[in-house]
Design a protein around this motif. Sequence first.
Motif, PDB file in Angstrom:
ATOM      1  N   VAL A   1      42.002  40.531  34.369  1.00  0.00           N
ATOM      2  CA  VAL A   1      43.042  40.248  33.383  1.00  0.00           C
ATOM      3  C   VAL A   1      43.322  41.509  32.560  1.00  0.00           C
ATOM      4  O   VAL A   1      44.477  41.884  32.328  1.00  0.00           O
TER       5      VAL A   1
ATOM      6  N   GLU B   1      41.045  37.174  39.097  1.00  0.00           N
ATOM      7  CA  GLU B   1      40.061  36.086  39.029  1.00  0.00           C
ATOM      8  C   GLU B   1      38.904  36.374  38.087  1.00  0.00           C
ATOM      9  O   GLU B   1      37.886  35.682  38.139  1.00  0.00           O
ATOM     10  N   SER B   2      39.039  37.377  37.243  1.00  0.00           N
ATOM     11  CA  SER B   2      37.967  37.709  36.316  1.00  0.00           C
ATOM     12  C   SER B   2      38.562  38.240  35.025  1.00  0.00           C
ATOM     13  O   SER B   2      39.736  38.660  34.979  1.00  0.00           O
TER      14      SER B   2
ATOM     15  N   ILE C   1      46.818  34.196  40.183  1.00  0.00           N
ATOM     16  CA  ILE C   1      45.733  34.006  39.228  1.00  0.00           C
ATOM     17  C   ILE C   1      44.906  32.790  39.632  1.00  0.00           C
ATOM     18  O   ILE C   1      45.460  31.710  39.875  1.00  0.00           O
TER      19      ILE C   1
ATOM     20  N   LEU D   1      38.153  32.623  37.162  1.00  0.00           N
ATOM     21  CA  LEU D   1      38.390  33.237  35.853  1.00  0.00           C
ATOM     22  C   LEU D   1      37.567  32.530  34.783  1.00  0.00           C
ATOM     23  O   LEU D   1      36.916  33.182  33.955  1.00  0.00           O
TER      24      LEU D   1
END
Length: 268
Positions: A161, A156-157, A178, A183
């Motif tokens: 990733v 989520e960031s 995801i 994000l």
Amino acid sequence: MPVRMTLPDTFAKRLAAADRPQIGMWVCSGSPLVAEIAAGSGLDWLLIDGEHSPNTLETILAQLQAVAAYPATPLVRVPSGDVVTIKQYLDLGVQNLLVPMVDSAEQAEAMVRAVRYPPAGVRGVGSALARAARWNRVEGYLANADETISLTVQIESAAAVDAAPAILATEGVDAIFIGPSDLAASMGVLGQQEHPEVVAAVERSIRAAVDAGKPAGVNAFAPATAERYLAAGASFVLVAADVSMLARGSEALAERFIGGDGAERASY
């Protein structure tokens, strides 16, 4: 003689056995009735949300009981990666756990330890008291508990990733999911889940999962976006939520039969 129980297959096992991507929806209302309706829809899986929804241990338990008679697989999201909360969710009988905001392999390793009994982990032992083991009616539960639980962690960031390959390489992490909303926020484009850089980051995470031989899921309510991520290799996708379907459906009724804008209607 007590009834001896066999637990359902985990989400990880069902993903591995599936011959197509698995399609699901959020259950955010906190209602067992709504969860049961969704479970009978023909969708493959449900996400019962404990992070952004008015859920308690009691309401999650009731929803698990409501959907147990249906083929849809429940995945349950904890509010955070708190070890005590995870222990409580597992003891309720949550077999398929989703942990939000996992940004590194170190955090992923901690979550694996949270879902396993010692010496491999730190999960507290209370199976005789818990629905997880059906109060010790599941034969050999303590010895085989790891096989009854699947762990999915959320990417989520931007940092997550970047760390996705290492997270996916963590033994005990069965899948990643995801979250484009958080994000996007972490990338400085709050509310823009369709921003090209966000889409690229989602697809990069999906590729990392495909390369690692593990499933990746994603939240994608827009049909074209869902189809894009499925084409990129997503193994499971959320395409709707109970609360958003109710909100948009009731708005459509109001527009058709009343017309006007929301402010005008609110003054009636």
